[in-house]
Design an enzyme around this catalytic site. Structure first.
Site, PDB file in Angstrom:
ATOM      1  N   HIS A   1       7.635 -80.326 -24.101  1.00  0.00           N
ATOM      2  CA  HIS A   1       6.628 -80.350 -25.151  1.00  0.00           C
ATOM      3  C   HIS A   1       5.266 -80.045 -24.545  1.00  0.00           C
ATOM      4  CE1 HIS A   1       4.173 -81.914 -28.514  1.00  0.00           C
ATOM      5  NE2 HIS A   1       5.245 -81.649 -29.240  1.00  0.00           N
ATOM      6  N   HIS A   2       4.431 -79.363 -25.313  1.00  0.00           N
ATOM      7  CA  HIS A   2       3.151 -78.895 -24.757  1.00  0.00           C
ATOM      8  C   HIS A   2       2.236 -80.039 -24.337  1.00  0.00           C
ATOM      9  CE1 HIS A   2       0.097 -79.705 -27.987  1.00  0.00           C
ATOM     10  NE2 HIS A   2       1.198 -79.960 -28.633  1.00  0.00           N
ATOM     11  N   THR A   3       2.504 -81.276 -24.801  1.00  0.00           N
ATOM     12  CA  THR A   3       1.667 -82.407 -24.394  1.00  0.00           C
ATOM     13  C   THR A   3       2.059 -82.962 -23.028  1.00  0.00           C
ATOM     14  OG1 THR A   3       3.134 -83.915 -25.605  1.00  0.00           O
ATOM     15  CG2 THR A   3       1.168 -83.114 -26.760  1.00  0.00           C
TER      16      THR A   3
END
Length: 452
Positions: free
Chosen positions: A126-128
């Site tokens: 996930h981009h986080t």
């Protein structure tokens, strides 16, 4: 953090490494590597042990929690392609699948069955969890320039997690709010930079073709709804060809790569009878070096961004490159002068409508803030090996979402450049054509500038 998934789910980023084994057959070697580096191993990197949580105890806010023990085998899977399966079709399917929020939000896959005994390693997160630059560096850290090295650890091994990285990466639109919030302590200076920058941009847009006002990009299919499935494709070209064009044209290699992508998109839209009269616009990250490197809260580079006209309204590839080069040169100068936060705030009027308009039931389809992101990530400069296996190619795969349904990211590695294309399958089901069109576009540009 996870609220970004309101726009589109899943927001995965990733990378694909294509490797050739050291002599042994691909399947046998991959079995050995999997058994040695995955089975029974625990995840040490604290960033890869975190998972998102919200509940009554957090008053409904998302926070990170960390698991003490994470089994690597649960997050690293073994896959074999059948003779009639395609690697990029499989990657497209895997990249479409959301990551469970109940555990660390990443997965990786060792995939054998490629031609000539080769195999692939695909990781998504996930981009986080990490940005693309940090994720690629994490992978590069476990590679070795020595083909005899057999002691490379897994990328998930114990290591000291770096401070927040602000590298040359394209921020997610919702990250813009964080960048502006962090600049609130110097609000007066920021406001002055924005006012001055906006006045300069208006003046420049009236006298040239390199600076753009909000919502001046034409609406194309890339600015619509994404859909649930992804389409992923890749291409690889020698970096020497881009460098030769750059020297001949007085541009940078990244300018040339951007111009080649622009030429491929022009041809694709023309073939689909969808080429607009106005130039497509790309949002491009620009690194900003802090003036005071001693500040502990600003390690490395900050990121800004710039709207670059791609010159898709121009027939001549050399003119297209010239416009891109002049625009990016101006962008680097202005972002450096204003600072990262001010440059991002100036783009708010372009980013917000582009991302939010597709969520409305009756959104007008006349203009967009930009059409797609194009970013370039530096990879290892030398030929690299992983436990004796030669890394032949590195392909980055970025995130897409409603309003930004196509993303092109490149990675330089040794003597070649890997192109990673990802789009909504409903938007661009024939994304594999972009690889062929990219090579065709480079050949056209070489001819236009006089490189033989």
């Amino acid at each position: 953090m996870i609220t970004a998934d309101v726009i589109s789910n899943p927001l995965n980023i990733g990378a694909v490494l294509v490797l050739s084994p050291p002599g042994a057959s691909g399947a046998d070697y991959v079995d050995q590597v999997y058994a040695h580096s995955v089975i029974g191993r625990k995840v040490g990197d604290p960033r890869l042990r975190r998972y998102p949580h919200r509940g009554i105890d957090t008053a409904g806010a998302w926070v990170w929690r960390e698991l003490d023990v994470v089994d690597a085998g649960r997050h690293c899977q073994r896959v074999t392609l059948t003779p009639d399966e395609n690697l990029w079709k499989l990657i497209s399917q895997l990249h479409s699948q959301p990551l469970a929020r109940s555990r660390p939000m990443w997965m990786s896959y060792l995939i054998d069955g490629l031609d000539n005994g080769r195999f692939a390693f695909y990781i998504k997160m996930h981009h986080t969890v990490m940005d693309g630059v940090t994720g690629l560096q994490t992978l590069a850290d476990v590679l070795s320039p020595d083909p005899r090295c057999r002691s490379s650890s897994g990328f998930y091994a114990e290591r000291q997690a770096p401070a927040v990285h602000r590298g040359s990466r394209l921020p997610h639109p919702l990250a813009l709010l964080g960048a502006v919030t962090k600049a609130a302590s110097s609000a007066v200076t920021l406001a002055a930079q924005v006012v001055t920058g906006e006045a300069a941009r208006i003046a420049a847009s009236r006298t040239g073709d390199t600076a753009l006002q909000p919502l001046t990009a034409p609406y194309v299919r890339f600015n619509g709804r994404l859909g649930r499935e992804r389409a992923v494709s890749a291409a690889s070209l020698p970096s020497s060809r881009f460098q030769a064009v750059a020297r001949k044209a007085g541009a940078t290699a990244n300018d040339v790569i951007t111009a080649v992508i622009a030429g491929a998109l022009r041809r694709w839209l023309t073939d689909h009878d969808e080429l607009p009269d106005r130039s497509l616009v790309a949002i491009c990250p620009i690194a900003v070096h802090p003036h005071d490197h001693r500040r502990a809260d600003q390690p490395g580079n900050m990121f800004g961004a710039w709207l670059c006209p791609l010159g898709t309204d121009l027939v001549d590839p050399a003119e297209r490159l010239d416009r891109i080069h002049r625009s990016m040169s101006q962008g680097k100068h202005e972002v450096a002068a204003r600072g990262a936060a001010a440059s991002l705030l100036l783009l708010a009027a372009s980013i917000a409508p582009t991302v939010l308009m597709p969520m409305l039931p009756f959104a007008p389809r006349l203009r967009a803030g930009y059409n797609l992101p194009i970013s370039h990530v530096p990879g290892p400069r030398d030929e690299m090996y992983w436990n004796g296996a030669h890394v032949e190619e590195i392909y980055p795969i970025s995130a897409v979402y409603d309003g930004q349904a196509l993303n092109v990211t490149t990675c330089s590695y040794a003597d070649r450049v890997g192109f990673g294309f990802v789009a909504g399958r409903d938007v661009m089901p024939d994304i594999t054509e972009l690889g062929l069109l990219t090579e065709h576009s480079l050949a056209e540009l070489e001819t236009a500038v006089g490189v033989t």
